[in-house]
Design a protein around this motif. Sequence first.
Motif, PDB file in Angstrom:
ATOM      1  N   ALA A   1       0.811  -1.216   0.000  1.00 19.69           N
ATOM      2  CA  ALA A   1       0.000   0.000   0.000  1.00 19.69           C
ATOM      3  C   ALA A   1       0.846   1.268   0.000  1.00 19.69           C
ATOM      4  CB  ALA A   1      -0.934   0.000   1.213  1.00 19.69           C
TER       5      ALA A   1
ATOM      6  N   VAL B   1       3.114   3.890  -1.808  1.00 24.21           N
ATOM      7  CA  VAL B   1       3.436   4.347  -3.150  1.00 24.21           C
ATOM      8  C   VAL B   1       4.813   5.018  -3.135  1.00 24.21           C
ATOM      9  CG1 VAL B   1       2.671   5.750  -5.107  1.00 24.21           C
ATOM     10  CG2 VAL B   1       0.982   4.732  -3.554  1.00 24.21           C
TER      11      VAL B   1
ATOM     12  N   GLY C   1       3.335  13.141   8.645  1.00 22.38           N
ATOM     13  CA  GLY C   1       2.409  12.597   7.654  1.00 22.38           C
ATOM     14  C   GLY C   1       3.052  12.206   6.338  1.00 22.38           C
ATOM     15  N   LEU C   2       4.328  11.925   6.344  1.00 19.93           N
ATOM     16  CA  LEU C   2       4.989  11.567   5.086  1.00 19.93           C
ATOM     17  C   LEU C   2       5.275  10.066   4.971  1.00 19.93           C
ATOM     18  CD1 LEU C   2       7.454  14.572   4.598  1.00 19.93           C
ATOM     19  CD2 LEU C   2       5.203  14.220   3.598  1.00 19.93           C
ATOM     20  N   GLY C   3       4.832   9.286   5.958  1.00 18.57           N
ATOM     21  CA  GLY C   3       4.924   7.835   5.781  1.00 18.57           C
ATOM     22  C   GLY C   3       5.937   7.107   6.649  1.00 18.57           C
ATOM     23  N   LYS C   4       6.457   7.748   7.677  1.00 20.40           N
ATOM     24  CA  LYS C   4       7.448   7.073   8.528  1.00 20.40           C
ATOM     25  C   LYS C   4       6.824   5.888   9.272  1.00 20.40           C
ATOM     26  CE  LYS C   4       8.234  10.850  10.877  1.00 20.40           C
ATOM     27  NZ  LYS C   4       7.349  11.815  10.199  1.00 20.40           N
ATOM     28  N   THR C   5       5.687   6.148   9.910  1.00 20.44           N
ATOM     29  CA  THR C   5       5.029   5.079  10.664  1.00 20.44           C
ATOM     30  C   THR C   5       4.586   3.968   9.709  1.00 20.44           C
ATOM     31  OG1 THR C   5       4.337   6.644  12.351  1.00 20.44           O
ATOM     32  CG2 THR C   5       3.112   4.572  12.227  1.00 20.44           C
ATOM     33  N   HIS C   6       4.067   4.389   8.578  1.00 18.13           N
ATOM     34  CA  HIS C   6       3.640   3.417   7.573  1.00 18.13           C
ATOM     35  C   HIS C   6       4.806   2.474   7.216  1.00 18.13           C
ATOM     36  CE1 HIS C   6       1.008   2.685   3.802  1.00 18.13           C
ATOM     37  NE2 HIS C   6       1.929   1.745   3.842  1.00 18.13           N
TER      38      HIS C   6
ATOM     39  N   LYS D   1      -5.269   5.202  -3.349  1.00 18.28           N
ATOM     40  CA  LYS D   1      -6.289   5.258  -2.297  1.00 18.28           C
ATOM     41  C   LYS D   1      -7.697   5.166  -2.887  1.00 18.28           C
ATOM     42  CE  LYS D   1      -3.228   6.219   0.933  1.00 18.28           C
ATOM     43  NZ  LYS D   1      -2.796   5.330   1.995  1.00 18.28           N
TER      44      LYS D   1
ATOM     45  N   VAL E   1       0.617  13.666   3.388  1.00 18.81           N
ATOM     46  CA  VAL E   1      -0.186  12.598   2.809  1.00 18.81           C
ATOM     47  C   VAL E   1      -1.441  12.321   3.644  1.00 18.81           C
ATOM     48  CG1 VAL E   1      -0.170  10.194   2.050  1.00 18.81           C
ATOM     49  CG2 VAL E   1       1.885  11.586   1.840  1.00 18.81           C
ATOM     50  N   ARG E   2      -1.330  12.516   4.938  1.00 12.39           N
ATOM     51  CA  ARG E   2      -2.494  12.268   5.783  1.00 12.39           C
ATOM     52  C   ARG E   2      -3.645  13.202   5.391  1.00 12.39           C
ATOM     53  NH1 ARG E   2      -0.326  12.675  10.961  1.00 12.39           N
ATOM     54  NH2 ARG E   2       0.510  10.589  10.663  1.00 12.39           N
TER      55      ARG E   2
ATOM     56  N   GLU F   1      -5.123  12.191   1.962  1.00 14.60           N
ATOM     57  CA  GLU F   1      -6.042  11.074   2.117  1.00 14.60           C
ATOM     58  C   GLU F   1      -7.353  11.534   2.714  1.00 14.60           C
ATOM     59  OE1 GLU F   1      -3.479   8.198   4.371  1.00 14.60           O
ATOM     60  OE2 GLU F   1      -5.218   6.918   3.921  1.00 14.60           O
TER      61      GLU F   1
HETATM   62  P1  ADP Z   1       4.305   9.884   9.674  1.00 12.15           P
HETATM   63  O1  ADP Z   1       4.513   8.731  10.589  1.00 12.15           O
HETATM   64  O2  ADP Z   1       5.505  10.198   8.827  1.00 12.15           O
HETATM   65  O3  ADP Z   1       3.779  11.107  10.351  1.00 12.15           O
HETATM   66  P2  ADP Z   1       2.316   8.145   8.526  1.00 12.15           P
HETATM   67  O4  ADP Z   1       3.163   6.981   8.226  1.00 12.15           O
HETATM   68  O5  ADP Z   1       1.418   8.066   9.685  1.00 12.15           O
HETATM   69  O6  ADP Z   1       3.185   9.483   8.609  1.00 12.15           O
HETATM   70  O7  ADP Z   1       1.451   8.483   7.217  1.00 12.15           O
HETATM   71  C1  ADP Z   1       0.291   9.277   7.244  1.00 12.15           C
HETATM   72  C2  ADP Z   1      -0.741   8.690   6.305  1.00 12.15           C
HETATM   73  O8  ADP Z   1      -0.310   8.834   4.970  1.00 12.15           O
HETATM   74  C3  ADP Z   1      -0.953   7.204   6.523  1.00 12.15           C
HETATM   75  O9  ADP Z   1      -2.312   6.914   6.344  1.00 12.15           O
HETATM   76  C4  ADP Z   1      -0.135   6.557   5.436  1.00 12.15           C
HETATM   77  O10 ADP Z   1      -0.681   5.328   5.019  1.00 12.15           O
HETATM   78  C5  ADP Z   1      -0.210   7.566   4.329  1.00 12.15           C
HETATM   79  N1  ADP Z   1       0.984   7.572   3.490  1.00 12.15           N
HETATM   80  C6  ADP Z   1       2.131   8.283   3.687  1.00 12.15           C
HETATM   81  N2  ADP Z   1       3.004   8.081   2.699  1.00 12.15           N
HETATM   82  C7  ADP Z   1       2.418   7.212   1.843  1.00 12.15           C
HETATM   83  C8  ADP Z   1       2.815   6.613   0.601  1.00 12.15           C
HETATM   84  N3  ADP Z   1       4.013   6.869   0.050  1.00 12.15           N
HETATM   85  N4  ADP Z   1       1.958   5.776   0.007  1.00 12.15           N
HETATM   86  C9  ADP Z   1       0.751   5.515   0.543  1.00 12.15           C
HETATM   87  N5  ADP Z   1       0.304   6.047   1.686  1.00 12.15           N
HETATM   88  C10 ADP Z   1       1.124   6.899   2.341  1.00 12.15           C
END
Ligand code: ADP
Length: 472
Positions: free
Chosen positions: A135, A137, A170-175, A304, A333-334, A337
């Motif tokens: 999931a 990208v 919101g750039l995908g670190k946790t993801h 999404k 990204v959050r 979405e």
């Molecule tokens: P962070 O931890 O950097 O603050 P998150 O990992 O929580 O950010 O990401 C925030 C949201 O954006 C999540 O729902 C995540 O799935 C989505 N997201 C972020 N980057 C991507 C990506 N490259 N592709 C798909 N979804 C992403």
Amino acid sequence: MSLNDQWRRVRARLHAELGEATFNSWFKQVELIGVGDGRVMLSVPTRFIRNWIASHYADRLSQLWADEDEGFTRVDILVAAGDPKSDGSEEAARSARPISAPAHAESQPAASAIPSGLEDAGVGAPLDPRFTFDAFVVGKSNELAHAAARRVAEATDVSFNPLFLYGGVGLGKTHLMHAIAWEIRTRQPERKVLYLSAEKFMYQFVRALRFKDTMAFKQQFRSVDVLMIDDVQFISGKDSTQEEFFHTFNALIDHNRQVIISADRSPSDLEGIEERIRSRLGWGLAADIHPTDYELRLGILQAKAEEMIQKNGPVTIPAGVLEFLAHRIVSNVRELEGALKRVVAYASFVGRPITLDMSQEVLRDLLRSNDRKITIEEIQRRVAEYYNVRLADMLSARRARAVARPRQVAMYLAKQLTSRSLPEIGRKFGGRDHTTVIHAVRKIDELCHLDSGIEEDVDLLRRMLEGGHGPN
Ligand code: ADP
Ligand code: MG
């Protein structure tokens, strides 16, 4: 000029060009093996690093060496013996010293030493089932972080320790961290993976202190194979927790266990964290996630949208709406979405098809907060860079086509992207009259219809300005 001096200079130039963090991630552990037959032989500790350097910096490296001596026509990068994933070329590199020796020690069969039920005991945090590699990208801005995360997830050895992922909210670190955990669970279920936020780590520690149970606390953490701590910037300041975190961290790394850390900034920018901890955090690979660019945002929206359709049945989301969102929701990204969900939910609620007008209406507040204030100065600078003219020419009276056209493009963008009035814009361009600005706007508008080259230039510049950063 000795070979070592040349090598030192090549490194210094790379360091200056790439900056501290990037240089440390890729070149700090590169060693010079020797030269011969016009070849420069370098060694790196892992195949991953070799591949990355080969695909991203090969030309630059060759160029720098050729600058030192025209006789150097090739740069070969070998993987030092020790990386189990390395290829045949390690024969040649046998003499190269593996750099971080403990990281390549034989990994112990993991399962036996690990007490089970760690997560049941509430130490770790649950993983989000949506946060998988599938999931995620990939685009230019997160390419490195993604590749490193994949490497860590797929490897049976310890690749870089720690892997430090950093970037804005919101750039995908946790993801990515969850994706690593899911992947390891599937591939190597015997490895014990523990994921938690730094806040939770602190909370657990404080509780252990209160119940005088720090031994058990230590034991829990030190018995995992892979430890991930999210948002480590929250650990700053709290002395005893820092100390405990540091000991845990060191113990795991010394035992060749993989540690993955995330933060909203680079190791060296972490304030309130002791210097020795900060520097140790940067020992492995620090991979930053940059703000998204337009293409990535559009890709994420498409993914999404597809996911929503699979889950909730058919909805028609016009491509124009996705493009509009990708253009305008640039923060993270959050929010991107969230915006898509809001539009879809609203449309289904009122039972009307999704349109651009509706999206604008529903997202009014969000769009306003995402409007980056673009300045005329910024536009002038970008446009000058883009067309390779001097910034001063933006303001000068020169009428040569080579500078007049870029100047008109800049005026056009100023009209489009800022709320400045025509006379104000004219003043900023060397005190020109507002009719000159009107003329420029008309001219560029007209050219965009006639000449797809100009249209592309304008489009690209607009995206760069709206995205707040360059095409890289
Ligand atoms: P962070 O931890 O950097 O603050 P998150 O990992 O929580 O950010 O990401 C925030 C949201 O954006 C999540 O729902 C995540 O799935 C989505 N997201 C972020 N980057 C991507 C990506 N490259 N592709 C798909 N979804 C992403
Ligand atoms: Mg997060």
